[in-house]
Design a protein around this motif. Structure first.
Motif, PDB file in Angstrom:
ATOM      1  N   UNK A 472       0.858  -1.178   0.000  1.00  0.00           N
ATOM      2  CA  UNK A 472       0.000   0.000   0.000  1.00  0.00           C
ATOM      3  C   UNK A 472       0.893   1.227   0.000  1.00  0.00           C
ATOM      4  N   UNK A 473       0.379   2.330  -0.515  1.00  0.00           N
ATOM      5  CA  UNK A 473       1.178   3.560  -0.522  1.00  0.00           C
ATOM      6  C   UNK A 473       0.675   4.599   0.467  1.00  0.00           C
ATOM      7  N   UNK A 517       4.662 -16.189  -2.082  1.00  0.00           N
ATOM      8  CA  UNK A 517       5.648 -15.333  -2.730  1.00  0.00           C
ATOM      9  C   UNK A 517       5.071 -13.957  -3.032  1.00  0.00           C
ATOM     10  N   UNK A 518       3.824 -13.923  -3.484  1.00  0.00           N
ATOM     11  CA  UNK A 518       3.206 -12.653  -3.857  1.00  0.00           C
ATOM     12  C   UNK A 518       2.992 -11.738  -2.657  1.00  0.00           C
ATOM     13  N   UNK A 519       2.733 -12.325  -1.476  1.00  0.00           N
ATOM     14  CA  UNK A 519       2.362 -11.515  -0.313  1.00  0.00           C
ATOM     15  C   UNK A 519       3.527 -11.217   0.618  1.00  0.00           C
ATOM     16  N   UNK A 520       4.641 -11.846   0.431  1.00  0.00           N
ATOM     17  CA  UNK A 520       5.776 -11.708   1.340  1.00  0.00           C
ATOM     18  C   UNK A 520       6.309 -10.279   1.376  1.00  0.00           C
ATOM     19  N   UNK A 521       6.304  -9.603   2.527  1.00  0.00           N
ATOM     20  CA  UNK A 521       6.927  -8.282   2.617  1.00  0.00           C
ATOM     21  C   UNK A 521       8.419  -8.316   2.270  1.00  0.00           C
ATOM     22  N   UNK A 522       9.103  -9.373   2.705  1.00  0.00           N
ATOM     23  CA  UNK A 522      10.533  -9.463   2.435  1.00  0.00           C
ATOM     24  C   UNK A 522      10.822  -9.475   0.940  1.00  0.00           C
ATOM     25  N   UNK A 523      10.024 -10.208   0.177  1.00  0.00           N
ATOM     26  CA  UNK A 523      10.281 -10.347  -1.244  1.00  0.00           C
ATOM     27  C   UNK A 523       9.835  -9.147  -2.059  1.00  0.00           C
ATOM     28  N   UNK A 524       9.133  -8.201  -1.410  1.00  0.00           N
ATOM     29  CA  UNK A 524       8.666  -7.006  -2.116  1.00  0.00           C
ATOM     30  C   UNK A 524       9.098  -5.734  -1.393  1.00  0.00           C
ATOM     31  N   UNK A 528       8.487  -0.496  -0.540  1.00  0.00           N
ATOM     32  CA  UNK A 528       8.200   0.141   0.751  1.00  0.00           C
ATOM     33  C   UNK A 528       7.887   1.630   0.586  1.00  0.00           C
ATOM     34  N   UNK A 529       6.793   2.066   1.202  1.00  0.00           N
ATOM     35  CA  UNK A 529       6.365   3.465   1.099  1.00  0.00           C
ATOM     36  C   UNK A 529       6.977   4.348   2.173  1.00  0.00           C
ATOM     37  N   UNK A 530       7.820   3.780   3.030  1.00  0.00           N
ATOM     38  CA  UNK A 530       8.471   4.543   4.090  1.00  0.00           C
ATOM     39  C   UNK A 530       9.423   3.649   4.850  1.00  0.00           C
ATOM     40  N   UNK A 531      10.075   4.178   5.866  1.00  0.00           N
ATOM     41  CA  UNK A 531      11.023   3.392   6.660  1.00  0.00           C
ATOM     42  C   UNK A 531      10.316   2.439   7.618  1.00  0.00           C
ATOM     43  N   UNK A 558      17.477  -2.418  -1.166  1.00  0.00           N
ATOM     44  CA  UNK A 558      16.724  -1.552  -2.075  1.00  0.00           C
ATOM     45  C   UNK A 558      16.794  -0.082  -1.679  1.00  0.00           C
ATOM     46  N   UNK A 559      17.708   0.249  -0.787  1.00  0.00           N
ATOM     47  CA  UNK A 559      17.948   1.645  -0.468  1.00  0.00           C
ATOM     48  C   UNK A 559      16.925   2.290   0.439  1.00  0.00           C
ATOM     49  N   UNK A 560      16.144   1.491   1.154  1.00  0.00           N
ATOM     50  CA  UNK A 560      15.169   2.045   2.096  1.00  0.00           C
ATOM     51  C   UNK A 560      15.774   2.136   3.500  1.00  0.00           C
ATOM     52  N   UNK A 561      15.160   2.958   4.330  1.00  0.00           N
ATOM     53  CA  UNK A 561      15.684   3.188   5.679  1.00  0.00           C
ATOM     54  C   UNK A 561      15.014   2.244   6.687  1.00  0.00           C
TER      55      UNK A 561
END
Length: 612
Positions: A472-473, A517-524, A528-531, A558-561
């Motif tokens: 979600x964003x 696989x589709x729902x995994x936060x780790x794999x997607x 991420x919309x924020x840290x 992926x360069x997220x905080x």
């Protein structure tokens, strides 16, 4: 006035079990300042409250990892399970505990005393492949005997009044106890048994007499109280769309208790759980027993009732009152608070929950101090088969007192609204829960209540928080307390009790692996919309700390905080004062970063990765 993290640590918990013993009332209470142990205390007839369990002993167990009923009072003595070694002990007030079970890896829970024996569930094996039976443990220290081993999971051992029959509840993989269980009856000497109820979820049963039991079960889609005969007949005594039971995460809960020809019961929805009295026997021609409400001003009564004579004792709370041990007179409805008072803020300093339903999603809103739009945090309860009641929660007040609003979302899958609402999550974990939290968040933004929204949760709530961050964003940041970041890994790593839970939440493996696989936060994590702030206990056997470590690593790639904090000596949940304080202060510092306000009163938090 702002609320300190240490205030939360010292107030924000409740007794798990209570018991009337003669003219005394016993209960357990958390001791965050004593390493998080649970101490059993008693209130004598003269009103004096004293510890029964000596310092250094901890009345907990880890049967099925979440534990279960850990103690009973019997003729002025305490029978309890000790956390350190899992054994059952017998202790007289002022004396040293004496072991009743042998040394070894066995664990015990769901204790009940009948005559000169303790009947309970024994668990052996490791966290991944345990086995369970019902055993009788003599109070004189004689060898225990195994009586029942019918199901992979067992609970609720109850001996009939004549001492000849035993009732229990069992279930097998892949069911969870809120999916389907079996209520069984057999001889106390073992051997063949009969199944009285099956297909529905039965969460408690008590003998009415030698030929029948009262049982909380949900064949109608609501946990109602049924009269169940040994001849196979059943009768719903409370055929109303209200819950008289709940999901069994800790075995041994008492949703109802019998005394003086009456049933005292907790009932209601996740928005309000009351205390009522049902006079028995219910006339044969009557459709239902008449429920007389004696809950008073409390909005939540825990499944921890004990009744004797003309009184029932339970644990109750409300939005402005902490969990208290309360004695209620069955005839007059008069209340007496037995537990000592807690230092809570004045009512004016506490938020009052507002129950709302947004596009069919249930939530409780806690407005922040101040006027106008404010930052909000969506709180996601664990389970996910559980619910967040609208009661005093100093953890929530800690944030609202600083101008941060809170929305507790009882998303589809939550208990307290009937089986149909629970079943909305079947095969849709990571979809319905995320969508429901997003629905409430967007409503907060569109209505002008919120200017920004973050999300947080623990365990399964941590999963939803991380999943919402990447699917979600709408959320500007997420906090996960001991959460799940990759369901396929978790299914292979977690303990026996929940090792097939995902069959119902997502789907069986390997047939539905693509959903995992589709729902995994780790794999997607790239989405991420924020840290994210990740917190984990290093002794957690339910969700391995590797789940947080892997999500942090994925965000970094992926360069997220992100920030990742660990806590030695903690399992699945926070129990030590120093942990509670550190975790809350880190969370506040995180919100300061994502919402853009200073937090000089707490230690600074450094986010790794990305652009500072």
């Amino acid at each position: 006035m702002t609320i300190r993290a240490v205030d939360v640590a010292r107030v924000d918990d409740r007794p798990l079990w209570v018991e009337i013993s003669g003219d005394e009332v016993w209960w357990d209470e958390p001791r965050p300042r004593e390493g998080g142990r649970r101490c059993v205390v008693r209130r004598r007839a003269d009103g004096v409250i004293e510890d029964v369990l000596p310092r250094g002993w901890n009345a907990r167990n880890r049967v099925m990892e979440y534990g279960g009923r850990s103690w009973r009072a019997h003729e002025g003595r305490l029978v309890f399970t000790n956390w350190a070694d899992g054994r059952i002990y017998l202790c007289s007030p002022g004396g040293e505990p004496v072991p009743l079970t042998p040394e070894g890896p066995a664990r015990y829970a769901d204790l009940v005393v009948h005559g000169d024996e303790v009947w309970c569930v024994r668990e052996r094996g490791d966290a991944r492949s345990g086995e369970r039976d019902i055993v009788a443990v003599p109070l004189d220290g004689s060898p225990l005997r195994s009586v029942v081993k019918t199901h992979h999971f067992l609970m609720n051992p109850r001996v009939s009044p004549d001492g000849r029959s035993l009732a229990w509840i069992g279930w097998n993989h892949p069911d969870m106890p809120w999916d389907a269980t079996e209520l069984c009856v057999g001889s106390v000497d073992g051997g063949p048994h009969r199944v009285l109820l099956s297909g529905a979820s039965t969460c408690q049963a008590e003998w009415r007499d030698d030929e029948s039991l009262y049982a909380v079960s949900d064949p109608t889609g609501w946990w109602n109280i049924h009269l169940v005969g040994l001849d196979g007949t059943t009768r719903d005594l409370t055929p109303v769309p209200l819950e008289f039971g709940d999901a069994t995460w800790k075995i041994g809960g008492t949703f109802f208790a019998i005394a003086d020809g009456r049933i005292a019961t907790v009932y209601g929805t996740a928005d309000e759980r009351r205390l009522g009295i049902i006079d028995t026997p219910v006339p044969a021609g009557a459709a239902t027993g008449s429920i007389r409400d004696v809950g008073g001003g409390y909005t939540y009564w825990a499944p921890a009732l004990s009744a004797r004579g003309s009184h029932v004792v339970g644990v109750a709370a409300s939005p402005h009152r902490p969990s208290e041990v309360v004695r209620v007179h069955l005839d007059t409805g008069a209340h007496e608070v037995l537990s000592p008072g807690k230092p809570v803020p004045a009512d004016a300093e506490l938020p009052t929950p507002e129950a709302v339903t947004v596009e069919g999603v249930h939530a409780h809103l806690y407005a922040p101090a101040g006027d106008g739009p404010a930052p909000y945090v969506v709180f996601v309860h664990g389970g996910p088969t559980s619910a967040a009641p609208p009661v005093l929660d100093l953890e929530i007040a800690y944030f609202t007192s600083r101008g941060i609003g809170v929305a507790e979302v009882n998303y589809g899958g939550s208990t307290g609204y009937g089986r149909a609402y629970r079943e909305r999550l079947r095969h849709n974990w990571g979809v319905v829960d995320v969508r429901d939290c997003e629905t409430v968040a967007r409503w907060l933004l569109d209505s002008g209540r919120a200017e920004k929204v973050a999300i947080r949760g623990g365990s399964a709530g941590g999963w939803t928080s991380m999943a919402a961050l990447v699917h979600s964003d709408v959320f500007c940041g997420a906090v996960s307390h001991y959460g799940i970041s990759d369901p396929e890994h978790w299914a292979a790593e977690t303990h026996d009790f929940e090792s097939r839970y995902l069959d119902g939440l997502i789907g069986p493996l390997p047939e539905t692996r693509q959903r995992y696989l589709d729902r995994s936060p780790e794999l997607h994590a790239e989405r991420a919309s924020g840290p994210a702030l990740l917190l984990h206990g290093l002794e957690d056997k339910v969700v391995d700390p590797a789940q947080s470590e892997r999500f942090a690593a994925a965000l970094a790639r992926h360069g997220h905080r992100w920030a990742y904090l660990t806590f030695e000596g903690e399992q699945h949940g926070w129990r030590r004062e120093e942990t509670i304080v550190r975790a809350l202060e880190a969370e506040l510092a995180f919100y300061g970063i994502v919402f853009g306000f200073p937090t000089p009163e707490v230690p600074p938090l450094k986010l790794e990765g990305g652009v500072a």
